[in-house]
Design a protein around this motif. Structure first.
Motif, PDB file in Angstrom:
ATOM      1  N   ALA A  16       4.214  -1.513  16.728  1.00 57.60           N
ATOM      2  CA  ALA A  16       5.184  -1.451  15.636  1.00 57.60           C
ATOM      3  C   ALA A  16       4.610  -2.047  14.353  1.00 57.60           C
ATOM      4  O   ALA A  16       4.782  -1.495  13.262  1.00 57.60           O
ATOM      5  CB  ALA A  16       6.472  -2.168  16.022  1.00 57.60           C
ATOM      6  N   GLU A  17       3.917  -3.172  14.463  1.00 57.73           N
ATOM      7  CA  GLU A  17       3.299  -3.802  13.295  1.00 57.73           C
ATOM      8  C   GLU A  17       2.232  -2.898  12.687  1.00 57.73           C
ATOM      9  O   GLU A  17       2.149  -2.764  11.469  1.00 57.73           O
ATOM     10  CB  GLU A  17       2.698  -5.157  13.668  1.00 57.73           C
ATOM     11  N   GLU A  18       1.433  -2.274  13.533  1.00 59.42           N
ATOM     12  CA  GLU A  18       0.373  -1.382  13.046  1.00 59.42           C
ATOM     13  C   GLU A  18       0.959  -0.155  12.355  1.00 59.42           C
ATOM     14  O   GLU A  18       0.476   0.261  11.299  1.00 59.42           O
ATOM     15  CB  GLU A  18      -0.548  -0.968  14.199  1.00 59.42           C
ATOM     16  N   LEU A  19       2.000   0.414  12.925  1.00 58.15           N
ATOM     17  CA  LEU A  19       2.653   1.567  12.297  1.00 58.15           C
ATOM     18  C   LEU A  19       3.250   1.183  10.950  1.00 58.15           C
ATOM     19  O   LEU A  19       3.168   1.952   9.982  1.00 58.15           O
ATOM     20  CB  LEU A  19       3.729   2.139  13.214  1.00 58.15           C
ATOM     21  N   ASP A  20       3.841   0.003  10.878  1.00 59.41           N
ATOM     22  CA  ASP A  20       4.413  -0.473   9.626  1.00 59.41           C
ATOM     23  C   ASP A  20       3.333  -0.624   8.564  1.00 59.41           C
ATOM     24  O   ASP A  20       3.510  -0.215   7.418  1.00 59.41           O
ATOM     25  CB  ASP A  20       5.143  -1.794   9.858  1.00 59.41           C
ATOM     26  N   LYS A  21       2.192  -1.193   8.926  1.00 58.93           N
ATOM     27  CA  LYS A  21       1.078  -1.348   7.992  1.00 58.93           C
ATOM     28  C   LYS A  21       0.596   0.008   7.497  1.00 58.93           C
ATOM     29  O   LYS A  21       0.361   0.196   6.315  1.00 58.93           O
ATOM     30  CB  LYS A  21      -0.097  -2.060   8.667  1.00 58.93           C
ATOM     31  N   ARG A  22       0.439   0.951   8.407  1.00 61.76           N
ATOM     32  CA  ARG A  22      -0.048   2.277   8.031  1.00 61.76           C
ATOM     33  C   ARG A  22       0.935   2.984   7.121  1.00 61.76           C
ATOM     34  O   ARG A  22       0.542   3.650   6.173  1.00 61.76           O
ATOM     35  CB  ARG A  22      -0.314   3.122   9.271  1.00 61.76           C
TER      36      ARG A  22
END
Length: 87
Positions: A16-22
């Protein structure tokens, strides 16, 4: 089983954190109905938070208040960019 659940929860959090960053790095991929806070809108526009609040107050930048918080839609920010700013 608790260990597995803990690992799954941690993996979900990381994903979820990685998707948010992207998504933040590629705002053009966000749907037009994405709602920004004034701080996020200012960051998206490359302007100050005061700029966003002032133009919301003056009616140049459409916004909605919900639960005491103000939100701006991406489509309205994109329209502001496309027309070259406020008058």
């Amino acid at each position: 089983m608790d260990i597995m659940q803990g690992l799954l929860d941690e993996i979900r959090k990381i994903v979820a954190e990685e998707l948010d960053k992207r998504q933040k790095n590629h705002p053009e991929q966000m749907p037009d109905n994405t709602a920004f806070t004034p701080v996020e809108a200012a960051e998206y526009l490359g302007m100050s938070t005061q700029f966003v609040y002032r133009h919301c107050r003056e009616g140049d930048l459409p916004s909605v208040k919900f639960g005491g918080r103000r939100f701006l839609y991406k489509k309205d920010l994109d329209e502001l960019i496309a027309k070259g700013g406020t008058q």
